[in-house]
Write a protein that holds these residues in place. Structure first.
Motif, mmCIF file in Angstrom:
data_model
loop_
_atom_site.group_PDB
_atom_site.id
_atom_site.type_symbol
_atom_site.label_atom_id
_atom_site.label_comp_id
_atom_site.label_asym_id
_atom_site.label_seq_id
_atom_site.Cartn_x
_atom_site.Cartn_y
_atom_site.Cartn_z
ATOM 1 N N TYR A 288 -4.118 -2.797 -3.575
ATOM 2 C CA TYR A 288 -3.303 -3.187 -4.726
ATOM 3 C C TYR A 288 -3.428 -4.685 -4.993
ATOM 4 O O TYR A 288 -3.465 -5.494 -4.054
ATOM 5 C CB TYR A 288 -1.822 -2.883 -4.469
ATOM 6 N N GLN A 289 -3.461 -5.039 -6.258
ATOM 7 C CA GLN A 289 -3.303 -6.424 -6.653
ATOM 8 C C GLN A 289 -1.804 -6.704 -6.799
ATOM 9 O O GLN A 289 -1.018 -5.796 -7.110
ATOM 10 C CB GLN A 289 -4.012 -6.692 -7.986
ATOM 11 N N ASP A 291 -0.033 -7.975 -9.104
ATOM 12 C CA ASP A 291 0.552 -7.585 -10.389
ATOM 13 C C ASP A 291 0.714 -6.070 -10.497
ATOM 14 O O ASP A 291 1.611 -5.577 -11.198
ATOM 15 C CB ASP A 291 -0.272 -8.139 -11.558
ATOM 16 N N GLU A 292 -0.121 -5.310 -9.792
ATOM 17 C CA GLU A 292 0.020 -3.851 -9.790
ATOM 18 C C GLU A 292 1.276 -3.431 -9.019
ATOM 19 O O GLU A 292 1.957 -2.470 -9.400
ATOM 20 C CB GLU A 292 -1.225 -3.206 -9.173
ATOM 21 N N ALA A 358 2.574 -11.799 -3.317
ATOM 22 C CA ALA A 358 1.328 -11.708 -2.549
ATOM 23 C C ALA A 358 1.610 -11.183 -1.140
ATOM 24 O O ALA A 358 0.837 -10.369 -0.603
ATOM 25 C CB ALA A 358 0.652 -13.073 -2.481
ATOM 26 N N ALA A 361 2.257 -7.455 -1.422
ATOM 27 C CA ALA A 361 0.988 -6.750 -1.619
ATOM 28 C C ALA A 361 0.237 -6.628 -0.295
ATOM 29 O O ALA A 361 -0.372 -5.590 0.001
ATOM 30 C CB ALA A 361 0.138 -7.477 -2.662
ATOM 31 N N GLU A 362 0.306 -7.679 0.523
ATOM 32 C CA GLU A 362 -0.380 -7.635 1.822
ATOM 33 C C GLU A 362 0.229 -6.565 2.729
ATOM 34 O O GLU A 362 -0.492 -5.851 3.437
ATOM 35 C CB GLU A 362 -0.298 -9.008 2.485
ATOM 36 N N ASN A 365 -0.912 -3.222 1.377
ATOM 37 C CA ASN A 365 -2.337 -3.031 1.640
ATOM 38 C C ASN A 365 -2.637 -2.876 3.128
ATOM 39 O O ASN A 365 -3.714 -2.403 3.498
ATOM 40 C CB ASN A 365 -3.144 -4.188 1.049
#
Length: 374
Positions: A288-289, A291-292, A358, A361-362, A365
């Protein structure tokens, strides 16, 4: 489904926790098993899952460890299949642990599930940790003895049992009944018919484990580099003597390494937030980015914590699977630690910070949280 535990926690903690065993009749009313015996047997065929088969015939005990390829060789009596950390692999089973979150997360270990045929069990034994044993399908007889010194023996290299004991609890348990056993009370259970049992176990690290874990932390960070010194060295009649004040000095040097509150908290957070069993980590592909992640939460999708993931707090510091997460948004970190499922409102304005987004997201992910829009 969500499980509702019919228990007066204040009374339980005051009267029984770490003090006395007790059977909580119908602790879960109208209990429904979250897993079937076939599903449990399937999990025990997976490489990553910790499982074992325990059987006995004419007093001879056998233990074999998974993964298992087949169960065709088993008869209809005197064996049990035990699978550790099922909460890591089975989302419905993991829900069975949530009613016990009145107790601190750092003390909880895992959910072990056993399937036993008539006569199946692991023999009389004692554990060094607290456990709640929930009766699922079927009936099982449980005996619990007083906390007294008992001789232990190994009828099999992988099985530690105790000598026979007098029972202070001797009851048949039915679906929804819960048996709580504090550390050190001998107990044995054997099935009267095909039965599922769910054991919510708690971590109780020994001094040996703690010192070993802390030593690893010290070595990894190259702490404790100050050396022993003795500017006022004392003369002695015999050069072979180590004087009491020198022993005290060595002990003090070692205690200084531990007596660093910030380092100690950092170590314990990392140490206790690590799972003792494999996690069912499946990082998303493609990743995933940030923003997603933002858009998905805005659209009402929810983030669900991976089963068995240990997320713990010491002060404002949050530790996730052995690592500390730092952020300028303590309320968002607290939500990560406190809640199993997260939605947009849990993050407040933290999602407007690119640095926090961020980080989130990490985590996603890494497979630690995943989206569930159900």
């Amino acid at each position: 489904m969500d499980y509702q535990l019919d228990l007066n926690w204040n009374d339980f903690l005051q009267t029984y926790w770490q003090k006395r065993p007790v059977i909580l009749k119908r602790g879960f009313k109208n209990f429904i098993d979250p897993i079937s015996p076939d599903e449990l047997a399937g999990l025990a065929m997976e490489n990553e899952v910790d499982s074992r088969l325990v059987s006995q015939q004419d007093g001879k005990w056998q233990v074999s460890h998974g993964p298992f390829e087949s169960y065709d060789h088993l008869g209809e009596h005197n064996w049990s299949l035990l699978v550790q950390a099922v909460d890591h692999w089975h989302e419905s089973a993991a829900k069975l642990m949530r009613p016990f979150r009145v107790l601190p997360d750092w003390r909880v270990d895992d959910l072990m599930i056993s399937f036993s045929v008539p006569g199946g069990g692991v023999g009389p034994h004692l554990d060094q940790y607290d456990v709640f044993i929930i009766q699922g399908t079927g009936r099982r007889r449980w005996r619990v003895g007083e906390k007294v010194a008992l001789k232990q023996h190994c009828p099999h290299p992988d099985l530690l049992q105790v000598e026979p004991f007098d029972a202070i609890i001797d009851e048949e348990m039915e679906p929804g009944d819960i048996l709580y056993i504090p550390p050190g009370f001998p107990h044995e259970g054997y099935s009267l018919e095909n039965a599922l049992n769910y054991s919510v176990g708690f971590r109780a690290p020994s001094g040996r484990e703690l010192i070993s874990g802390f030593a690893d932390f010290v070595l990894a960070r190259e702490l404790g580099s100050r050396r022993y010194s003795d500017p006022d060295i004392a003369a002695r009649a015999c050069p072979a003597d180590i004087l009491p004040q020198e022993i005290d000095g060595i002990r003090q040097l070692m205690l200084e390494v531990i007596d660093q509150p910030e380092q100690f908290r950092q170590w314990f957070g990392e140490f206790i937030s690590q799972s003792r069993h494999e996690l069912d980590i499946a990082p998303p592909e493609p990743p995933y980015q940030p923003d997603e992640i933002y858009d998905a939460l805005q659209q009402g999708d929810r983030l669900v914590r991976l089963g068995g993931l240990r997320v713990l707090k010491i002060g404002n510091a949050v530790f996730i699977n052995g690592e500390q997460l730092e952020s300028a948004h303590p309320a968002a970190l607290e939500a990560l630690a406190d809640k199993q499922t997260l939605e947009l409102n849990d993050f407040a304005d933290a999602l407007d910070d690119p640095a926090f987004l961020a980080q989130l997201a990490e985590l996603v992910n890494s497979g630690y949280w995943f989206f569930n829009d159900a």
